[in-house]
Design a protein around this motif. Sequence first.
Motif, PDB file in Angstrom:
ATOM      1  N   UNK A 225       0.293  -1.423   0.142  1.00 47.73           N
ATOM      2  CA  UNK A 225       0.332  -0.401   0.316  1.00 47.73           C
ATOM      3  C   UNK A 225       1.134   1.055   0.045  1.00 47.73           C
ATOM      4  N   UNK A 226       2.215   1.306  -0.833  1.00 47.93           N
ATOM      5  CA  UNK A 226       3.202   2.503  -0.455  1.00 47.93           C
ATOM      6  C   UNK A 226       2.852   3.218  -2.383  1.00 47.93           C
ATOM      7  N   UNK A 227       2.583   4.344  -1.999  1.00 46.18           N
ATOM      8  CA  UNK A 227       2.544   4.873  -3.411  1.00 46.18           C
ATOM      9  C   UNK A 227       3.993   4.962  -3.919  1.00 46.18           C
ATOM     10  N   UNK A 228       4.265   4.823  -5.532  1.00 46.68           N
ATOM     11  CA  UNK A 228       5.324   5.034  -6.305  1.00 46.68           C
ATOM     12  C   UNK A 228       4.904   5.695  -7.566  1.00 46.68           C
ATOM     13  N   UNK A 246       1.280   0.575 -17.229  1.00 50.46           N
ATOM     14  CA  UNK A 246       0.577  -0.198 -16.724  1.00 50.46           C
ATOM     15  C   UNK A 246       0.216  -0.950 -15.345  1.00 50.46           C
ATOM     16  N   UNK A 247       1.317  -0.205 -14.902  1.00 53.46           N
ATOM     17  CA  UNK A 247       1.095  -0.717 -13.427  1.00 53.46           C
ATOM     18  C   UNK A 247       0.349   0.487 -12.410  1.00 53.46           C
ATOM     19  N   UNK A 248      -0.330   1.661 -13.453  1.00 54.32           N
ATOM     20  CA  UNK A 248      -0.893   2.719 -12.567  1.00 54.32           C
ATOM     21  C   UNK A 248       0.030   3.111 -11.694  1.00 54.32           C
ATOM     22  N   UNK A 249       0.884   3.560 -12.155  1.00 54.13           N
ATOM     23  CA  UNK A 249       1.705   4.555 -10.744  1.00 54.13           C
ATOM     24  C   UNK A 249       2.153   5.503 -11.575  1.00 54.13           C
ATOM     25  N   UNK A 250       1.911   7.084 -11.127  1.00 53.94           N
ATOM     26  CA  UNK A 250       2.595   8.099 -11.689  1.00 53.94           C
ATOM     27  C   UNK A 250       3.598   8.455 -12.438  1.00 53.94           C
ATOM     28  N   UNK A 273      -0.706  11.480 -11.563  1.00 53.70           N
ATOM     29  CA  UNK A 273      -0.981  11.797 -13.115  1.00 53.70           C
ATOM     30  C   UNK A 273       0.601  11.317 -14.104  1.00 53.70           C
ATOM     31  N   UNK A 274      -0.233  11.583 -15.488  1.00 55.20           N
ATOM     32  CA  UNK A 274       1.465  12.029 -16.184  1.00 55.20           C
ATOM     33  C   UNK A 274       1.324  13.111 -16.254  1.00 55.20           C
TER      34      UNK A 274
END
Length: 306
Positions: A225-228, A246-250, A273-274
Amino acid sequence: MIIDYRYHIASLVAVFIALGIGILVGSAVLGNEGIVERQKQLADRLEIQLEELRDKNEAVQARANNLEIDNNIQKQFEKQVLPPLVAGKLSGKRLAIVETNSYGFRDDLINALTMAGATVQSVTTVLDGFELTNRKDRIISELNLKENEDEKIIKLLAAETARGILTGEKQAMLNTLAQVDLLELSGDYGVPIDGIIFIGGSQDQTLVKTENLDYPMIDYFLQQKLPVFGVEETNVTFSYMKSYQKKRVSTVDNVETVPGQLALVMAIAGKPGHYGVKPTAKQLLPPFETTGGVGSGQSVSGNTRP
């Protein structure tokens, strides 16, 4: 790109020399005034072209000087506005950096995070993409691995490295990988962290191992549960942005720039976001709120795309 006319000028000078020799030979040997006159006319035309090239070269050089001045002013402006823009946005945040492309990164990235109030607890650099050549037998022996296939070993090492960064339980393994030049370790491991920054992007295709290297590490942190946050520099030959997304990370694709560092700080602060300048980016910057001018608390978008 600045056009350099020096090569053209050098060619024309060589033509002038050849014409001069031709005129002398024509006058002394042939005595043909018509030939000499035509050579003089050609020389006059070449002289006009040479003068035009000189003028163009001076104009291009002047334009280049102006662009350099503008660029320096822009850089000074960015350096001055970044501190107040990021100040306090990451106050108390503890971050870890994982670099998977072996190239290193600029100090100003950590400086920007520090200015925002964050603490970088550790920096872990994977060297040579965990290339096992001439190291495989030693690694299997010292770490008591049951796997023998390279890809499976790399995935295992990646996942266990991530675990070691977060929990500190794998310090012996991390030290072993550092001893065989597969890892560089810096900072404190096993301390609480609030987010992880992955630095990817490569100039060498052989180092692109996102599925075997980056993904197992990212998956582990996401499971905790850590943001990447996935970042890279603008001019990498092989971008990791699509793979990270693809991993839904910013993601931030221009992290060596002030706008990229600001975007990363804002993403960590709660505006995922991206961001960046490549086709994989959605915006240059996240929307941000102003306290005046546009209206108190009004959202202002950093979107540069139609």
